[in-house]
Design an enzyme around this catalytic site. Structure first.
Site, PDB file in Angstrom:
ATOM      1  N   GLU A  42       0.832  -1.204   0.000  1.00 53.52           N
ATOM      2  CA  GLU A  42       0.000   0.000   0.000  1.00 53.52           C
ATOM      3  C   GLU A  42       0.872   1.262   0.000  1.00 53.52           C
ATOM      4  OE1 GLU A  42      -3.614   1.843   2.770  1.00 53.52           O
ATOM      5  OE2 GLU A  42      -2.167   0.463   3.646  1.00 53.52           O
ATOM      6  N   LYS A 115     -10.481   2.377  -1.583  1.00 55.28           N
ATOM      7  CA  LYS A 115     -10.580   1.748  -0.261  1.00 55.28           C
ATOM      8  C   LYS A 115     -11.901   2.090   0.410  1.00 55.28           C
ATOM      9  CE  LYS A 115      -7.674   1.296   3.920  1.00 55.28           C
ATOM     10  NZ  LYS A 115      -6.350   1.684   4.455  1.00 55.28           N
ATOM     11  N   CYS A 152      -5.584  -2.828   2.855  1.00 59.63           N
ATOM     12  CA  CYS A 152      -5.237  -2.770   4.274  1.00 59.63           C
ATOM     13  C   CYS A 152      -6.456  -2.978   5.178  1.00 59.63           C
ATOM     14  CB  CYS A 152      -4.487  -1.483   4.575  1.00 59.63           C
ATOM     15  SG  CYS A 152      -3.490  -1.572   6.091  1.00 59.63           S
TER      16      CYS A 152
END
Length: 293
Positions: A42, A115, A152
């Site tokens: 990331e 995300k 993540c």
């Protein structure tokens, strides 16, 4: 179909050109060893700037169309014939996102994911920088299979993994930045971090790849030691390749997507789903599901 996959991990500095060059070299090394899908960590262009709040960091964001690192890896992917999910800080109008461009082996962007779950903890000040993603969960067709990518904090949510597999994802990839917790120096989340994703693999019967960074990063009085431990799990949740906590480099594995697909069908977890009973999952934060009879 058998596919060779790789996860990389590396330390990042504020020399952005050096970070990008290092990432490219890891991709090239993995491709030379036969990797066809190569996962980078990331926000690899920079240190993990979300460790604190600094307005100047918004200047790092670019639109997908203007993102030169994505363009660079599009050229690399086409040259090497590999799939590369590329994490980047995205600006779109007046909004900012933590995003991934899934670059296919012909160099085109096969998917663009933002995300969905945005954390807010000490040294993970992501809500300051990022809006919650608006793309929904995706499964992107590539030369080497249909892949789902979470970023993540997304990796802690079983709903995200299940949604991607319901859309046909044959493997799940998670670019990551996670390390020590500034509020609790004695907490080591590494095993918990790996276990939750291994659960996604086992529950959905798909392989999982996770790529994390390494190294100590500081900003002001804050510092975080990223613990690496990138890994590849097979479709029943067994770790078949793993990295250590400190070294830069890559790990690789060969996955048989046809065999895992057959196992997924025969195991019956999708045939026996009961979506008519899952309405309670739609209760929002602070809401209580309806009481049962």
């Amino acid at each position: 179909m058998k596919v060779t996959v790789a996860c990389t991990q590396m330390a990042c500095s504020w020399d952005l050109d050096a970070n990008i060059a290092k990432a490219e070299q890891l991709v090239r090394s993995a491709a030379q060893e036969g990797a066809q899908i190569i996962l980078l960590q990331e926000l690899f262009e920079t240190p993990y700037f979300c460790i604190d709040r600094q307005e100047q960091h918004f200047g790092l964001a670019r639109s997908l169309e203007e993102q030169t690192t994505v363009q660079r890896f599009q050229a690399v992917a086409e040259e090497l014939g590999v799939v590369i999910p590329v994490s980047f800080f995205e600006k779109s109008g007046q909004a900012f996102f933590n995003s991934v461009a899934i670059v296919d082996a012909d160099g085109r962007v096969a998917g663009h994911y933002r995300k969905s779950h945005i954390p807010q903890f000490p040294a993970y000040e992501e809500k300051y920088y990022f809006s919650p993603g608006d793309t929904g969960f995706l499964a992107s067709d590539t030369r080497y299979g249909r892949i789902g990518v979470g970023i993540c904090w997304d990796q802690w949510f079983p709903e995200a993994a299940r949604a991607m597999v319901l859309k046909g994802a044959e493997l799940l990839l998670y670019p990551t930045a996670i390390g020590s917790e500034v509020y609790d120096p004695d907490l080591d989340s590494k095993d918990h971090w790996q276990t939750v994703m291994r659960g996604h693999a086992a529950a959905n019967v798909v392989p999982v790849l996770a790529s994390n960074r390494v190294g100590l990063e500081k900003s002001g009085s804050l510092e975080m030691e990223f613990y690496g431990s990138s890994f590849i799990s097979n479709h029943v949740g067994e770790i078949i390749a793993s990295a250590d906590r400190v070294s830069e480099g890559m790990i690789m594995a060969v996955l048989d997507l046809e065999e895992s697909g057959k196992y997924r069908k025969s195991w019956g977890v999708f045939a026996d789903r009961r979506p008519d009973l899952y309405g309670d999952l739609l209760a929002g934060p602070g809401e209580s599901p309806a009481a049962g009879a």
